[in-house]
Write an enzyme that holds these catalytic residues in place. Structure first.
Site, PDB file in Angstrom:
ATOM      1  N   LYS A 196      30.002 -47.565   4.536  1.00 31.56           N
ATOM      2  CA  LYS A 196      31.018 -48.287   3.761  1.00 31.56           C
ATOM      3  C   LYS A 196      31.668 -47.310   2.795  1.00 31.56           C
ATOM      4  O   LYS A 196      31.059 -46.889   1.808  1.00 31.56           O
ATOM      5  CB  LYS A 196      30.424 -49.439   2.952  1.00 31.56           C
ATOM      6  CG  LYS A 196      31.511 -50.323   2.313  1.00 31.56           C
ATOM      7  CD  LYS A 196      31.045 -51.062   1.094  1.00 31.56           C
ATOM      8  CE  LYS A 196      31.229 -50.270  -0.169  1.00 31.56           C
ATOM      9  NZ  LYS A 196      32.661 -50.061  -0.574  1.00 31.56           N
ATOM     10  N   GLU A 270      22.108 -40.928  -5.254  1.00 35.42           N
ATOM     11  CA  GLU A 270      22.712 -39.894  -6.097  1.00 35.42           C
ATOM     12  C   GLU A 270      23.621 -40.635  -7.056  1.00 35.42           C
ATOM     13  O   GLU A 270      24.666 -41.138  -6.677  1.00 35.42           O
ATOM     14  CB  GLU A 270      23.478 -38.877  -5.243  1.00 35.42           C
ATOM     15  CG  GLU A 270      23.738 -37.549  -5.961  1.00 35.42           C
ATOM     16  CD  GLU A 270      24.978 -37.579  -6.835  1.00 35.42           C
ATOM     17  OE1 GLU A 270      24.820 -37.552  -8.089  1.00 35.42           O
ATOM     18  OE2 GLU A 270      26.081 -37.646  -6.288  1.00 35.42           O
ATOM     19  N   CYS A 304      30.241 -36.294 -11.415  1.00 33.31           N
ATOM     20  CA  CYS A 304      28.963 -36.646 -12.046  1.00 33.31           C
ATOM     21  C   CYS A 304      28.272 -35.438 -12.673  1.00 33.31           C
ATOM     22  O   CYS A 304      27.388 -35.602 -13.514  1.00 33.31           O
ATOM     23  CB  CYS A 304      28.043 -37.327 -11.044  1.00 33.31           C
ATOM     24  SG  CYS A 304      27.767 -36.393  -9.530  1.00 33.31           S
ATOM     25  N   GLU A 401      27.830 -41.786 -19.644  1.00 38.56           N
ATOM     26  CA  GLU A 401      28.787 -41.167 -18.731  1.00 38.56           C
ATOM     27  C   GLU A 401      30.174 -41.770 -18.922  1.00 38.56           C
ATOM     28  O   GLU A 401      30.354 -42.987 -18.838  1.00 38.56           O
ATOM     29  CB  GLU A 401      28.332 -41.369 -17.289  1.00 38.56           C
ATOM     30  CG  GLU A 401      29.162 -40.604 -16.282  1.00 38.56           C
ATOM     31  CD  GLU A 401      28.590 -40.670 -14.880  1.00 38.56           C
ATOM     32  OE1 GLU A 401      28.603 -39.647 -14.186  1.00 38.56           O
ATOM     33  OE2 GLU A 401      28.129 -41.770 -14.483  1.00 38.56           O
TER      34      GLU A 401
END
Length: 500
Positions: A196, A270, A304, A401
């Site tokens: 996906k 991840e 990231c 983040e």
């Protein structure tokens, strides 16, 4: 001809009179070697983030498409697993060559769908090609415990087998590259795939399906478009998959891992990161500033591992701050057709633009000092100026983040304090240390609780080395031969050869 469009009093964007154009891929599902529309007829719009206009319309799948894709992958699994490593490697190399031959189109699709500058799209596509090539070679020669008689008259050996059907959910920031990172090792060890892609940036993944058609046997790669809450959830919880692999947020990781746990299958996660840059008193400040300017703002900070949190020793903090601000101020916001050095693209979609601006505004409200930028405009695309903030110890923006063009700077006095502050975030993906002293570099690298630690650099990502995190950054290795281990299982075979 290039012109400057002033979107507001705050934000200026470089544009050309003619935007990029490219032939769109087939925008549908790809199941069992066939391109299919959704059963529901529902669709999503794919938007150009540099202009806010619609690029394509993609069908939204659901449980029915996931069921069909898993069934196709399950049916194709025995034949694909039975092929030799040499045979599978040749298929991966053929995919790499197809990507190489289609490089210009892939770069343009990535530029339009993500707003990325030419340097970023070139790196994305070339790195994806290299990943397929590397896994094709590494998968032909794995290492494990040597066969031998560990019990008298019994010879033991290890068989390395594919897991079976792997569900994959890939993110919007590196749509082609993250597919390559997961798809190449999983295919190489003999798995079949249901993938996906992000509904925000599916175009290069859909082009990959076209390129794979005729190279991969039907059912080996299946792609279902749709939202995470619908297709992602159905895929994660599906009883017909043997692993779920995700690159995404911590929240998505928790949901995926919970669904996998219910079926007692592994998850490969991840997730996010908050990378500290620990700058020692003896560091080369010009090197630090240049590195932060590049690694903090690569892909507009939607990365990231971005070098987004500078921890500077107070003896050099003022000088370093001046150099960082000067280096970052050289960037210009630009649409992807502008091929110049020092350009930044837009935020990839509106919802994320709003989150980044909220994080900046909240930090400023708490007392953060704006050294550069901090302004945005979403009237024609989603643009945020490169931003540098001086923040107080413990400010939430230094621990959470942001995933945008934002670097924070704070100071420390003692080495132990710097290490403790670097480690206080819940994330543990990557970090960096800047010092001229080898002993300091080694001791600090060992003390930092991150899966990847760089010394006098940041975001060193060779395909041969693993990319994986600690703590809330997840588990499971991308890149390197370790990824091949993650997508396979070990079987102990014991042979009794006693002669009676």
């Amino acid at each position: 001809m290039t012109e400057q469009n002033t979107l507001s009093a705050a934000v200026t964007v470089l544009r050309a009179e003619q935007p990029l154009t490219v032939e769109m891929p087939r925008c549908d599902h790809y199941i069992d070697g066939r391109h299919l529309e959704s059963a529901t007829g529902e669709t999503s719009e794919v938007v150009d983030p540099a202009r806010g206009t619609v690029l394509a319309t993609v069908p939204r799948g659901g449980a029915a498409e996931v069921d069909a894709a898993v069934a196709a992958a399950r049916a194709a699994a025995p034949g694909w697993a039975a092929r030799t490593p040499k045979d599978r490697a040749e298929v991966l190399l053929a995919l790499a060559e197809a990507l190489r031959d289609d490089r210009d189109r892939l770069r343009t699709l990535e530029a339009l769908n993500c707003g990325k500058p030419p340097a970023v799209t070139a790196d994305d596509v070339d790195s994806a090609i290299d990943t397929f090539r590397f896994m094709a070679g590494a998968g032909r020669s794995t290492t494990t415990v040597a066969a031998g008689d560990y019990v008298e008259d019994i010879t033991s050996m290890i068989l390395r087998e594919p897991l079976g059907v792997i569900g994959m959910i890939t993110p919007w920031n590196y749509p082609l590259l993250m597919v390559a990172w997961k798809l190449a090792p999983a295919l190489m060890v003999g798995n079949t795939i249901v993938l996906k892609p992000s509904e925000v940036t599916p175009l290069t993944t859909l082009r990959l399906a076209e390129l794979a058609d005729g190279i991969l046997p039907p059912g080996v790669l299946n792609i279902v478009n749709g939202s995470g809450s619908t297709v992602g959830a159905a895929l994660s919880a599906h009883p017909g998959i043997d692993m779920i692999a995700l690159t995404g947020s911590v929240g998505a990781g928790r949901s995926v891992a919970g669904a996998a746990a219910a079926n007692v299958v592994p998850a490969h996660l991840e997730l996010g990161g908050k990378a500290p840059v620990l700058v020692c008193p003896d560091a080369d400040l010009d090197q630090v500033a240049a590195t932060v300017a590049e690694a903090g703002f690569w892909n507009t900070g939607q990365e990231c591992g971005a070098a987004c949190r500078v921890l500077a020793h107070d003896s050099i903090a003022e000088a370093l701050t001046e150099k960082i601000v000067t280096a970052v101020a050289a960037y210009r916001l630009a649409a992807p057709e502008i091929d110049q050095d020092d350009t930044l693209g837009p935020i990839i979609y509106r919802g994320h633009y709003e989150r980044v601006m909220t994080a900046i505004d909240a930090a400023v409200d708490r007392g953060a000092e704006v050294l550069l930028g901090a302004r945005g405009d979403d009237s024609e695309g989603y643009w945020i100026e490169p931003t540098v903030l001086k923040v107080a110890t413990g400010d939430p923006i230094s621990l959470e983040e942001v995933f945008g063009p934002v670097v924070t700077i704070e100071t420390y006095r003692e080495e132990s304090e710097g290490v403790a502050r670097a480690n206080e975030t819940d994330y543990g993906l990557t970090a960096s240390v800047f010092t001229r002293d080898v002993a300091t570099a080694l001791s600090l690298a060992k003390a930092l609780d991150f899966g990847s630690v760089n010394v006098n650099t940041h975001l060193a990502l060779p395909t041969e080395m693993p990319w994986s995190g600690f703590k809330h950054s997840g588990y499971g290795r991308d890149l390197s031969a370790y990824a091949l281990d993650d997508y396979s299982r070990t079987k102990h075979l014991a042979l009794n050869h006693a002669r009676t």
